[in-house]
Design a protein around this motif. Structure first.
Motif, PDB file in Angstrom:
ATOM      1  N   VAL A   1       0.864  -1.191   0.000  1.00  0.00           N
ATOM      2  CA  VAL A   1       0.000   0.000   0.000  1.00  0.00           C
ATOM      3  C   VAL A   1       0.897   1.236   0.000  1.00  0.00           C
ATOM      4  O   VAL A   1       1.807   1.346   0.834  1.00  0.00           O
ATOM      5  CB  VAL A   1      -0.918   0.001   1.227  1.00  0.00           C
ATOM      6  N   PRO A   2       0.693   2.199  -0.924  1.00  0.00           N
ATOM      7  CA  PRO A   2       1.528   3.415  -0.937  1.00  0.00           C
ATOM      8  C   PRO A   2       1.300   4.255   0.313  1.00  0.00           C
ATOM      9  O   PRO A   2       0.151   4.456   0.755  1.00  0.00           O
ATOM     10  CB  PRO A   2       1.074   4.157  -2.195  1.00  0.00           C
ATOM     11  N   ALA A   3       2.398   4.728   0.886  1.00  0.00           N
ATOM     12  CA  ALA A   3       2.318   5.512   2.118  1.00  0.00           C
ATOM     13  C   ALA A   3       2.567   7.005   1.871  1.00  0.00           C
ATOM     14  O   ALA A   3       2.427   7.812   2.800  1.00  0.00           O
ATOM     15  CB  ALA A   3       3.318   4.990   3.140  1.00  0.00           C
ATOM     16  N   ASP A   4       2.918   7.391   0.664  1.00  0.00           N
ATOM     17  CA  ASP A   4       3.178   8.797   0.372  1.00  0.00           C
ATOM     18  C   ASP A   4       1.905   9.476  -0.161  1.00  0.00           C
ATOM     19  O   ASP A   4       0.889   8.833  -0.405  1.00  0.00           O
ATOM     20  CB  ASP A   4       4.305   8.926  -0.652  1.00  0.00           C
ATOM     21  N   ASP A   5       1.968  10.789  -0.279  1.00  0.00           N
ATOM     22  CA  ASP A   5       0.821  11.533  -0.812  1.00  0.00           C
ATOM     23  C   ASP A   5       0.693  11.258  -2.300  1.00  0.00           C
ATOM     24  O   ASP A   5       1.678  11.280  -3.051  1.00  0.00           O
ATOM     25  CB  ASP A   5       0.994  13.046  -0.609  1.00  0.00           C
ATOM     26  N   ARG A   6      -0.530  11.062  -2.753  1.00  0.00           N
ATOM     27  CA  ARG A   6      -0.816  10.769  -4.149  1.00  0.00           C
ATOM     28  C   ARG A   6      -1.701  11.878  -4.732  1.00  0.00           C
ATOM     29  O   ARG A   6      -2.532  12.457  -4.032  1.00  0.00           O
ATOM     30  CB  ARG A   6      -1.531   9.422  -4.266  1.00  0.00           C
ATOM     31  N   GLU A   7      -1.465  12.147  -6.010  1.00  0.00           N
ATOM     32  CA  GLU A   7      -2.272  13.153  -6.693  1.00  0.00           C
ATOM     33  C   GLU A   7      -3.013  12.505  -7.847  1.00  0.00           C
ATOM     34  O   GLU A   7      -2.497  11.604  -8.509  1.00  0.00           O
ATOM     35  CB  GLU A   7      -1.395  14.295  -7.231  1.00  0.00           C
ATOM     36  N   MET A   8      -4.207  12.997  -8.083  1.00  0.00           N
ATOM     37  CA  MET A   8      -5.028  12.499  -9.173  1.00  0.00           C
ATOM     38  C   MET A   8      -5.718  13.689  -9.847  1.00  0.00           C
ATOM     39  O   MET A   8      -6.012  14.710  -9.209  1.00  0.00           O
ATOM     40  CB  MET A   8      -6.080  11.504  -8.664  1.00  0.00           C
ATOM     41  N   ALA A   9      -5.925  13.584 -11.145  1.00  0.00           N
ATOM     42  CA  ALA A   9      -6.580  14.645 -11.895  1.00  0.00           C
ATOM     43  C   ALA A   9      -8.088  14.554 -11.727  1.00  0.00           C
ATOM     44  O   ALA A   9      -8.667  13.460 -11.724  1.00  0.00           O
ATOM     45  CB  ALA A   9      -6.211  14.557 -13.368  1.00  0.00           C
ATOM     46  N   LEU A  10      -8.713  15.727 -11.567  1.00  0.00           N
ATOM     47  CA  LEU A  10     -10.167  15.819 -11.456  1.00  0.00           C
ATOM     48  C   LEU A  10     -10.722  16.499 -12.697  1.00  0.00           C
ATOM     49  O   LEU A  10     -10.309  17.607 -13.051  1.00  0.00           O
ATOM     50  CB  LEU A  10     -10.568  16.640 -10.227  1.00  0.00           C
TER      51      LEU A  10
ATOM     52  N   SER B   1      -5.228  15.813  -3.970  1.00  0.00           N
ATOM     53  CA  SER B   1      -4.131  15.109  -3.280  1.00  0.00           C
ATOM     54  C   SER B   1      -4.709  14.372  -2.072  1.00  0.00           C
ATOM     55  O   SER B   1      -5.507  14.940  -1.305  1.00  0.00           O
ATOM     56  CB  SER B   1      -3.060  16.097  -2.824  1.00  0.00           C
ATOM     57  N   TYR B   2      -4.259  13.100  -1.892  1.00  0.00           N
ATOM     58  CA  TYR B   2      -4.728  12.285  -0.761  1.00  0.00           C
ATOM     59  C   TYR B   2      -3.573  11.428  -0.276  1.00  0.00           C
ATOM     60  O   TYR B   2      -2.540  11.294  -0.945  1.00  0.00           O
ATOM     61  CB  TYR B   2      -5.926  11.403  -1.171  1.00  0.00           C
ATOM     62  N   ARG B   3      -3.778  10.831   0.900  1.00  0.00           N
ATOM     63  CA  ARG B   3      -2.793   9.910   1.438  1.00  0.00           C
ATOM     64  C   ARG B   3      -3.523   8.830   2.253  1.00  0.00           C
ATOM     65  O   ARG B   3      -4.674   9.006   2.675  1.00  0.00           O
ATOM     66  CB  ARG B   3      -1.774  10.629   2.312  1.00  0.00           C
ATOM     67  N   VAL B   4      -2.785   7.741   2.454  1.00  0.00           N
ATOM     68  CA  VAL B   4      -3.347   6.595   3.178  1.00  0.00           C
ATOM     69  C   VAL B   4      -3.020   6.759   4.656  1.00  0.00           C
ATOM     70  O   VAL B   4      -1.860   6.867   5.043  1.00  0.00           O
ATOM     71  CB  VAL B   4      -2.783   5.271   2.639  1.00  0.00           C
ATOM     72  N   THR B   5      -4.065   6.766   5.470  1.00  0.00           N
ATOM     73  CA  THR B   5      -3.860   6.886   6.921  1.00  0.00           C
ATOM     74  C   THR B   5      -3.879   5.522   7.630  1.00  0.00           C
ATOM     75  O   THR B   5      -3.255   5.364   8.668  1.00  0.00           O
ATOM     76  CB  THR B   5      -4.958   7.774   7.523  1.00  0.00           C
ATOM     77  N   ASP B   6      -4.607   4.565   7.043  1.00  0.00           N
ATOM     78  CA  ASP B   6      -4.694   3.240   7.669  1.00  0.00           C
ATOM     79  C   ASP B   6      -4.480   2.198   6.579  1.00  0.00           C
ATOM     80  O   ASP B   6      -5.425   1.789   5.898  1.00  0.00           O
ATOM     81  CB  ASP B   6      -6.054   3.047   8.332  1.00  0.00           C
ATOM     82  N   PRO B   7      -3.225   1.773   6.322  1.00  0.00           N
ATOM     83  CA  PRO B   7      -2.964   0.829   5.228  1.00  0.00           C
ATOM     84  C   PRO B   7      -3.716  -0.490   5.390  1.00  0.00           C
ATOM     85  O   PRO B   7      -4.188  -1.055   4.398  1.00  0.00           O
ATOM     86  CB  PRO B   7      -1.453   0.620   5.304  1.00  0.00           C
ATOM     87  N   ARG B   8      -3.828  -1.006   6.633  1.00  0.00           N
ATOM     88  CA  ARG B   8      -4.508  -2.294   6.811  1.00  0.00           C
ATOM     89  C   ARG B   8      -5.986  -2.177   6.438  1.00  0.00           C
ATOM     90  O   ARG B   8      -6.524  -3.054   5.748  1.00  0.00           O
ATOM     91  CB  ARG B   8      -4.369  -2.750   8.257  1.00  0.00           C
TER      92      ARG B   8
ATOM     93  N   ALA C   1     -16.656  15.799   5.133  1.00  0.00           N
ATOM     94  CA  ALA C   1     -17.863  15.342   5.848  1.00  0.00           C
ATOM     95  C   ALA C   1     -18.335  13.974   5.408  1.00  0.00           C
ATOM     96  O   ALA C   1     -19.228  13.390   6.037  1.00  0.00           O
ATOM     97  CB  ALA C   1     -18.991  16.363   5.649  1.00  0.00           C
ATOM     98  N   ASP C   2     -17.746  13.425   4.348  1.00  0.00           N
ATOM     99  CA  ASP C   2     -18.172  12.123   3.841  1.00  0.00           C
ATOM    100  C   ASP C   2     -17.550  11.032   4.709  1.00  0.00           C
ATOM    101  O   ASP C   2     -16.321  10.909   4.787  1.00  0.00           O
ATOM    102  CB  ASP C   2     -17.729  11.987   2.389  1.00  0.00           C
ATOM    103  N   PRO C   3     -18.339  10.170   5.356  1.00  0.00           N
ATOM    104  CA  PRO C   3     -17.776   9.134   6.238  1.00  0.00           C
ATOM    105  C   PRO C   3     -17.101   7.994   5.494  1.00  0.00           C
ATOM    106  O   PRO C   3     -16.325   7.236   6.086  1.00  0.00           O
ATOM    107  CB  PRO C   3     -18.998   8.624   6.996  1.00  0.00           C
ATOM    108  N   SER C   4     -17.338   7.882   4.186  1.00  0.00           N
ATOM    109  CA  SER C   4     -16.746   6.767   3.456  1.00  0.00           C
ATOM    110  C   SER C   4     -15.247   6.933   3.245  1.00  0.00           C
ATOM    111  O   SER C   4     -14.527   5.947   3.071  1.00  0.00           O
ATOM    112  CB  SER C   4     -17.442   6.609   2.099  1.00  0.00           C
ATOM    113  N   VAL C   5     -14.766   8.200   3.302  1.00  0.00           N
ATOM    114  CA  VAL C   5     -13.335   8.422   3.077  1.00  0.00           C
ATOM    115  C   VAL C   5     -12.506   7.923   4.257  1.00  0.00           C
ATOM    116  O   VAL C   5     -11.593   7.100   4.068  1.00  0.00           O
ATOM    117  CB  VAL C   5     -13.061   9.908   2.774  1.00  0.00           C
ATOM    118  N   PRO C   6     -12.752   8.346   5.483  1.00  0.00           N
ATOM    119  CA  PRO C   6     -11.954   7.786   6.586  1.00  0.00           C
ATOM    120  C   PRO C   6     -12.255   6.319   6.837  1.00  0.00           C
ATOM    121  O   PRO C   6     -11.399   5.584   7.364  1.00  0.00           O
ATOM    122  CB  PRO C   6     -12.368   8.650   7.781  1.00  0.00           C
ATOM    123  N   ALA C   7     -13.453   5.875   6.426  1.00  0.00           N
ATOM    124  CA  ALA C   7     -13.761   4.454   6.609  1.00  0.00           C
ATOM    125  C   ALA C   7     -12.880   3.583   5.734  1.00  0.00           C
ATOM    126  O   ALA C   7     -12.660   2.404   6.058  1.00  0.00           O
ATOM    127  CB  ALA C   7     -15.233   4.200   6.300  1.00  0.00           C
ATOM    128  N   MET C   8     -12.349   4.157   4.663  1.00  0.00           N
ATOM    129  CA  MET C   8     -11.447   3.390   3.805  1.00  0.00           C
ATOM    130  C   MET C   8      -9.988   3.581   4.209  1.00  0.00           C
ATOM    131  O   MET C   8      -9.088   3.021   3.579  1.00  0.00           O
ATOM    132  CB  MET C   8     -11.616   3.841   2.346  1.00  0.00           C
TER     133      MET C   8
END
Length: 361
Positions: free
Chosen positions: A50-59, A78-85, A152-159
């Motif tokens: 799982v990538p641990a660095d910040d990732r960028e994606m085009a919108l 830009s996003y990053r992974v807070t919980d790889p597991r 405010a979307d709960p699905s983002v931290p849930a992932m």
């Protein structure tokens, strides 16, 4: 991507520090962490990276404004992974144990999910806003709507994910509508440019007029100065002519005076010479007259004496003397003709003379 080395029955994995590795043996998690390096049996292991660095994606998303106009927005999230597991439980990040590459495309799935969520939150604001406001306030408002919606979307931290930043680079309508919206602005800009050009032309004309007026003034001033110069030259020429005429008059008067003096001197000299010449002429005339008178008197006296002497001479002697004188005057005598009329009396007189001389002797 992890680096896997084949050692026969076992293999060695070395991962970068920017990825979080989870090593499963069967269904049991054996080890996890960033930058791991370990040996594993490929027939019993399952490894997740799982990538641990910040990732960028085009919108890129499309929406419709409150006045039913299509709008396209572009940006970067830009996003990053807070919980790889947790993310590994929700998305498949399993790698190929031979090459170390991801077997699925989990990052593309994450990009699609974030793009759909961002479009959902942004489309709500765009649908409630007129097109002109969307174009004027779109980048900032759409960015705020996406950040607020995703936070405010709960699905983002849930992932096990966290949004780092959202940047909206452009919000544009359809091409034909964009041209229509740009037309008034272009016209105003063109009008302003035309006004500026007209202003520059008017200023240039005004400057040209000022330059021509200055040139005309300069020409008038030059003409006036030329006229003054001509007048001054005329005055100088008249003054010079007057001075020259006066000098010529004085010179002529002096020359006339010198000529008069010279004429007077010459006349006096001529009168003196004439008087002297007249005096000499009178004296010479008197002397000549006196000499002539004396000569005439002497000649007359001699002639009288001669006549008196001849008066007593006989004719035959006179004739002989005359013949002697004539013979002395003649150079040559061709012939002498003596007629009887002349020879008779001559012989008679000759005989008489001879007789007389004999008688006297």
């Amino acid at each position: 991507m992890a680096e896997i080395t084949n050692l026969g029955f076992i293999r060695h994995l070395r991962a970068d520090a920017s990825v979080h590795v989870l090593h499963f043996r069967g269904a049991r998690l054996v080890r996890e962490g960033r930058g791991l390096s370990f040996l594993f049996a490929p027939h019993t292991a399952s490894i997740v990276e799982v990538p641990a660095d910040d990732r960028e994606m085009a919108l890129v998303f499309h929406g419709r404004s409150a006045d039913y106009q299509d709008v396209t927005a572009q940006g970067v999230l830009s996003y990053r992974v807070t919980d790889p597991r947790t993310l590994a439980d929700r998305v498949d990040f399993t790698i190929d144990l031979r090459t170390g590459a991801l077997r699925r495309e989990p990052l593309e799935k994450l990009a699609l999910r974030f793009s759909q969520l961002a479009e959902q939150h942004a489309a709500g604001w765009v649908a409630r806003t007129p097109l002109r406001d969307v174009l004027a306030l779109g980048p900032e408002r759409i960015r705020a709507a996406i950040e607020t919606g995703l936070a405010a979307d709960p699905s983002v931290p849930a992932m096990g994910l966290e949004v780092v930043s959202v940047r909206i680079s452009s919000v544009r309508p359809a091409p034909d509508l964009e041209k229509a919206l740009e037309a008034p602005t272009r016209e105003r800009i063109q009008q302003a440019a035309d006004e500026a050009a007209f202003g520059r032309r008017a200023l240039a004309v005004e400057k040209e007029r000022a330059i021509q007026e200055n040139e005309l003034k300069n020409r008038i001033e030059l003409a006036r100065r030329r006229e003054e110069l001509i007048l001054q030259d005329g005055q100088n020429a008249r003054r010079e002519a007057t001075e020259q005429a006066e000098a010529s008059r004085i010179a002529a008067e002096a020359e006339a005076a010198r000529g008069a003096i010279a004429a007077q001197a010459a006349a006096h000299e001529l009168r003196t010479r004439a008087d002297a010449e007249a005096h000499r002429t009178r004296a010479q005339g008197d002397a000549d007259a006196t000499a002539l008178r004396l000569s005439e008197e002497v000649r007359t006296a001699a002639e009288a004496a001669r006549m008196a002497a001849v008066r007593e001479v006989p004719p035959a002697v006179l004739l002989g003397l005359a013949a002697q004188a004539i013979a002395g005057k003649l150079e040559k005598i061709e012939r002498v003709s003596v007629g009887p009329d002349a020879l008779g009396p001559a012989l008679e007189r000759l005989l008489d003379a001879g007789a007389t001389r004999l008688a006297g002797g």
